[in-house]
Design a protein around this motif. Structure first.
Motif, PDB file in Angstrom:
ATOM      1  N   GLY A 140     -13.790   9.000   5.277  1.00  0.00           N
ATOM      2  CA  GLY A 140     -14.858   8.363   4.509  1.00  0.00           C
ATOM      3  C   GLY A 140     -15.551   9.352   3.585  1.00  0.00           C
ATOM      4  N   GLN A 143     -13.420  10.037   0.618  1.00  0.00           N
ATOM      5  CA  GLN A 143     -13.493   8.968  -0.365  1.00  0.00           C
ATOM      6  C   GLN A 143     -14.771   9.097  -1.189  1.00  0.00           C
ATOM      7  OE1 GLN A 143     -10.994   6.484  -1.000  1.00  0.00           O
ATOM      8  NE2 GLN A 143     -12.285   6.542  -2.799  1.00  0.00           N
ATOM      9  N   GLU A 162      -7.888   1.159  -3.959  1.00  0.00           N
ATOM     10  CA  GLU A 162      -7.973   0.964  -2.512  1.00  0.00           C
ATOM     11  C   GLU A 162      -8.949   1.911  -1.814  1.00  0.00           C
ATOM     12  OE1 GLU A 162      -5.474  -0.855  -0.364  1.00  0.00           O
ATOM     13  OE2 GLU A 162      -3.855  -1.240  -1.784  1.00  0.00           O
ATOM     14  N   SER A 164     -10.915   1.319   0.455  1.00  0.00           N
ATOM     15  CA  SER A 164     -11.111   1.015   1.875  1.00  0.00           C
ATOM     16  C   SER A 164      -9.957   1.502   2.739  1.00  0.00           C
ATOM     17  CB  SER A 164     -11.270  -0.490   2.064  1.00  0.00           C
ATOM     18  OG  SER A 164     -10.010  -1.121   2.000  1.00  0.00           O
ATOM     19  N   PRO A 169     -14.624  -0.258   8.771  1.00  0.00           N
ATOM     20  CA  PRO A 169     -15.294  -1.290   7.974  1.00  0.00           C
ATOM     21  C   PRO A 169     -16.714  -0.916   7.568  1.00  0.00           C
ATOM     22  CG  PRO A 169     -14.171  -2.287   9.835  1.00  0.00           C
ATOM     23  CD  PRO A 169     -14.011  -0.799   9.991  1.00  0.00           C
ATOM     24  N   THR A 172     -16.556   1.511   4.713  1.00  0.00           N
ATOM     25  CA  THR A 172     -16.123   0.787   3.523  1.00  0.00           C
ATOM     26  C   THR A 172     -17.299   0.025   2.913  1.00  0.00           C
ATOM     27  OG1 THR A 172     -13.960   0.485   4.518  1.00  0.00           O
ATOM     28  CG2 THR A 172     -14.466  -0.896   2.636  1.00  0.00           C
ATOM     29  N   ILE A 176     -18.768   0.510  -0.823  1.00  0.00           N
ATOM     30  CA  ILE A 176     -18.750  -0.620  -1.752  1.00  0.00           C
ATOM     31  C   ILE A 176     -20.175  -0.945  -2.222  1.00  0.00           C
ATOM     32  CG2 ILE A 176     -18.266  -3.100  -1.937  1.00  0.00           C
ATOM     33  CD1 ILE A 176     -15.667  -1.756  -1.811  1.00  0.00           C
ATOM     34  N   GLU A 194      -7.830  -3.709  -4.435  1.00  0.00           N
ATOM     35  CA  GLU A 194      -7.965  -3.770  -2.976  1.00  0.00           C
ATOM     36  C   GLU A 194      -6.883  -4.623  -2.334  1.00  0.00           C
ATOM     37  OE1 GLU A 194      -9.140  -2.773  -0.289  1.00  0.00           O
ATOM     38  OE2 GLU A 194     -10.642  -1.352  -0.953  1.00  0.00           O
ATOM     39  N   ASN A 196      -7.621  -5.282   0.858  1.00  0.00           N
ATOM     40  CA  ASN A 196      -8.596  -5.937   1.702  1.00  0.00           C
ATOM     41  C   ASN A 196      -9.388  -6.958   0.868  1.00  0.00           C
ATOM     42  OD1 ASN A 196     -10.706  -6.589   3.386  1.00  0.00           O
ATOM     43  ND2 ASN A 196     -11.036  -4.477   4.073  1.00  0.00           N
ATOM     44  N   THR A 199     -13.318  -8.171   1.580  1.00  0.00           N
ATOM     45  CA  THR A 199     -14.344  -7.196   1.213  1.00  0.00           C
ATOM     46  C   THR A 199     -14.511  -7.165  -0.300  1.00  0.00           C
ATOM     47  OG1 THR A 199     -13.401  -5.893   2.985  1.00  0.00           O
ATOM     48  CG2 THR A 199     -15.040  -4.811   1.603  1.00  0.00           C
TER      49      THR A 199
END
Lengths: 237, 303
Positions: A140, A143, A162, A164, A169, A172, A176, A194, A196, A199
């Protein structure tokens, strides 16, 4: 405004993008969803110049991107955060961030310092660990670092691949949320790729659904999120 | 005691030159993925230029500066004129295979080596000639005992340490240095940060050419100058680079000094003619014990 018209990108004889057209409105999040292999990453790589399209056009306002180099596209305000929390793990956190603004060093030194302070305010965690190698960060945090590196270049259009992937979660959602706030507060345009879909559709204003390199749906995000037929057919849940 | 001091001093002086050669090789390897076999050919050629200038009554220092500049220029030209066009042609059938793509620049560098040697032979007749240093190699004495080091050795050590200091500052404190490190580690992320990686690569060739040219100027007062003089230096420098890890600049420098000590200890305690075999044995030993080099890192991928 990002306008993509009849875009085709091929790997040898396989069309990864097959005649794609859509628009992304400025100042909001547009999400590109689709299953693995739908062409989402290829789309971002083509926009940022890493892949050359066979035909079609990509326009950012009145600028035609398909013939520009990767570096020129970045310098023109379009920055990609590549897939997989792409940071340079042997460099320190601070160096990774510095790298993102390096090309502006001569033209906007003052603003660069300001932008750096801003990303540290956005992600205080990174400030605390600024002298550690980026490789020591969690997924995380990496990112966040990859996004920070992009943000110090002061992009007008942020391409997120991407974010996530492989993250919890909660993390993410946090990332976001920060992106969403940036859109609202600074007028940043975001193209969010994404897998996902849930989300992404929750936060985006508009959604593009890709399948096998083609656009199969292009609609406001809240419509796509409720379209169970589409979901079952293309996303498999 | 005296032979130990000799080994240490001469190891430091020689090692510092090997460190330069090794640094030059690693700079190009990291940036472009090419082992530049022409590197010491370039250095040989620029040392001939300096030698010609000195013969024509220019001062040592003006020849020194011109040779360094010529080294940088030659390095840049090799990249722009040859390596870049060779590796960027997308539609060539040959380039579709990755192994050929890797091999072509290496073969090209051997070609340049051949051309430079032939040219030097044509222009300067190819026979061995002396090359001066800026100071006479007078032994340095401490009290009544002569130390096993000359004033020229001290000059070599001082110049190399100054160069390494500048290089370190460049790589750790400047934006361009950061761009060079980033380009070598991850070219794609660096391009996506708006940095022109191909020009950064060219800069690597330029610095490498300058460093090798400096190595040529510093070693030839000992070895004399001929088109083939510096071949052994390339082998030693390459060994040093591999020992240091090929991808690490600090490792390259460290490898250079280690090789310097290995060679000077072998020639002091065994015999100078055993040096060559010692280098190769040391290379094999290093590859068995630590194949990634002293400071090289194994590629770790998190998934």
């Amino acid at each position: 405004m990002l306008t993509i018209k009849n875009l085709v990108t091929q790997y040898d004889s396989i069309k990864a993008l097959d005649d794609i057209s859509f628009q992304a409105k400025p100042g909001v999040i547009t999400t590109v969803i689709g299953a693995n292999g739908a062409g989402k990453s290829t789309l971002l790589r083509t926009i940022s110049g890493l892949e050359r399209p066979t035909s079609g056009t990509i326009q950012w306002f009145d600028k035609e991107l398909t013939r520009m180099s990767v570096e020129a596209i970045v310098r023109g305000g379009i920055t990609q955060v590549p897939e997989g929390h792409a940071v340079i793990s042997q460099l320190s956190v601070a160096e990774n961030i510095e790298l993102g603004g390096l090309f502006r060093k001569r033209i906007a030194r003052g603003d660069l310092a300001k932008a750096t302070t801003e990303v540290y305010e956005l992600f205080p965690l990174l400030y605390d660990r600024r002298n550690e190698p980026a490789g020591s960060l969690s997924g995380g945090e990496r990112q966040m670092l990859a996004i920070s590196r992009a943000l110090v270049s002061r992009p007008k259009l942020l391409l997120l691949d991407e974010p996530s992937l492989g993250l919890a979660p909660l993390i993410t959602a946090q990332i976001i949320e920060i992106i969403n706030n940036l859109c609202r507060n600074t007028g940043l345009t975001v193209l969010l790729v994404e897998q996902n879909a849930n989300t992404a559709l929750k936060v985006a204003e508009h959604g593009i659904l890709l399948a096998l390199g083609k656009v199969v749906a292009d609609a406001p995000a809240r419509e796509l999120i409720n379209d169970s037929a589409l979901r079952t057919a293309y996303l498999g849940y | 005691m005296e032979s130990l001091l000799t080994a240490i001093f001469s190891g430091t002086a020689q090692g510092s030159i090997y460190a330069l050669v090794s640094l030059g090789l690693v700079l190009v390897w990291r940036g472009a993925g090419v082992v530049n076999f022409a590197q010491m050919g370039q250095a040989m050629f620029t040392t001939y230029i300096a030698s010609q200038m000195i013969q024509n009554d220019y001062s040592y220092w003006s020849a020194f500066v011109v040779a360094l500049a010529a080294g940088g220029l030659l390095g840049g030209l090799v990249d722009l004129g040859l390596m870049r066009p060779l590796t960027s042609r997308k539609n060539s059938q040959l380039l579709n295979s990755q192994s050929m793509r890797n091999a072509i620049p290496i073969i090209a560098s051997l070609g340049i080596l051949g051309i430079l040697k032939a040219l030097a032979g044509i222009i300067w007749a190819g026979e061995e000639r002396g090359f001066p240093g800026p100071v006479q190699p007078n032994p340095i004495s401490f009290g009544s005992t002569n130390l096993a080091i000359t004033s020229f050795d001290l000059f070599v050590i001082a110049v190399v340490f100054f160069t390494l200091l500048l290089t370190t500052i460049f790589f750790t404190k400047t934006g361009m240095g950061l761009a060079m490190r980033a380009s070598a580690l991850n070219p794609e992320v660096t391009r996506l940060s708006g940095i022109k990686v191909s020009w950064v690569r060219t800069l690597g060739w330029i610095i490498s050419g300058t460093a090798s040219s400096l190595a040529g100027l510093l070693i030839t007062p000992r070895t004399n100058l001929s088109p083939n003089t510096l071949d052994l230096l390339l082998i030693i420098g390459f060994t040093a680079a591999v020992v240091g890890g090929l991808t690490s600049l600090a490792g390259a420098v460290l490898g250079g000094f280690i090789l310097g000590y290995v060679i000077s200890f072998v020639s002091v305690y065994s015999a100078p003619e055993n040096v060559f075999i010692a280098i190769l044995l040391f290379l094999l030993f290093a590859l068995f014990v630590r194949p990634q080099g002293i400071l090289g890192s194994k590629e770790v991928r998190r998934v």
